[in-house]
Design a protein around this motif. Sequence first.
Motif, short mmCIF file in Angstrom:
data_model
loop_
_atom_site.label_atom_id
_atom_site.label_comp_id
_atom_site.label_asym_id
_atom_site.label_seq_id
_atom_site.Cartn_x
_atom_site.Cartn_y
_atom_site.Cartn_z
N SER A 93 0.82 -1.21 0.00
CA SER A 93 0.00 0.00 0.00
C SER A 93 0.86 1.26 0.00
N ASN A 139 -3.25 -3.21 -4.59
CA ASN A 139 -3.65 -1.79 -4.56
C ASN A 139 -4.88 -1.52 -5.44
N TYR A 141 -8.42 -1.42 -4.32
CA TYR A 141 -9.48 -0.59 -3.73
C TYR A 141 -8.88 0.44 -2.77
N ASP A 142 -9.61 1.54 -2.62
CA ASP A 142 -9.25 2.55 -1.61
C ASP A 142 -9.74 2.11 -0.24
N LYS A 143 -8.90 2.33 0.77
CA LYS A 143 -9.34 2.07 2.14
C LYS A 143 -10.45 3.05 2.52
N ASP A 146 -9.68 6.53 4.02
CA ASP A 146 -8.95 7.49 3.18
C ASP A 146 -7.45 7.49 3.44
N GLY A 148 -5.30 5.55 1.91
CA GLY A 148 -4.59 5.02 0.75
C GLY A 148 -5.22 3.74 0.23
N LYS A 149 -4.45 3.01 -0.55
CA LYS A 149 -4.93 1.77 -1.14
C LYS A 149 -4.80 0.62 -0.15
#
Length: 302
Positions: A93, A139, A141-143, A146, A148-149
Amino acid sequence: GGTKVKRRNGSGTRWWERSPHNFIDSSSYFCSIFESGGADGNGASNSYGAAPCFCLGSTTYAATTTVPSGTQIQAGINGLSAAEIKKIANAISANSGITNETSVCYIDTGAGYYTVSIGDLISWNMDGTMYPYRIMGFNHYDKADDSGKSGILFQMLDCFNKKYPMKSSPSMAIDDGWYNSDLRTTLNSTLYEYLPSDVQSAISQVTIKTAQDVSTSTIITTDDKLFVPAEVEVFGSAPSAMGGTNEGVWYPWYKANDQQVKHINWTAVSWWERSPHGWDSYFTHADFCVVSAGGFNNYGSG
């Protein structure tokens, strides 16, 4: 000199440094510190204090897409703990050079290297049965927080050994979607709780896109820990999904491998995608996209 004073039982004591002393008349002198903090040298056979030093190393892993030639590398993740996989995912990530198109990552643990590749398998116990999970991408989906990935995307190799409805038939309505589906609730409660606690702790909640419901192509987001793919994420196209190709990006493993068939107890079965297909006004039920037992685009109700 006072800041170098060390004490034992409240009194200043002489203590060793590791440096051999340059006292020319003896080869067995080492440097030491006086009780007052001044420098001295003394015979090695004397007994003085020892004030050991040590360093704490970082437990943070680093992820790259290349390694120096000749580096010894351990392949795969099978057998690693959930905590170790979480460190690997966090390292992936943190590297913006690793994208959804990356197929192999190299993980520097400080003690050696691992290769982590799309298609790698690891098994976890769920409700007394071991289920293999496959790495589908990096990498992707977005967490949801917010930050990161989310580094590694897993999907169960086959299906859980019990079938579930997307939406219970008696409660079907034209506003049925993934966001209010019974399957989403089941995955994020019952099936999530079947996972070992260390795996639960390692899972990142991510933000996913889906058409709002069976009546519209409007895209909304949900934050989920467990979820099923959208049609476009399995096939790269979305001829049956209300949200079309706006619901996600083709999973790299499916892109490289035309193998969508899944099983329950060795029997091929249809399995759910989260994409709403449409509202059947004749039978008054909601249809969602599925992958057929033969591995093709299809749709089913409830």
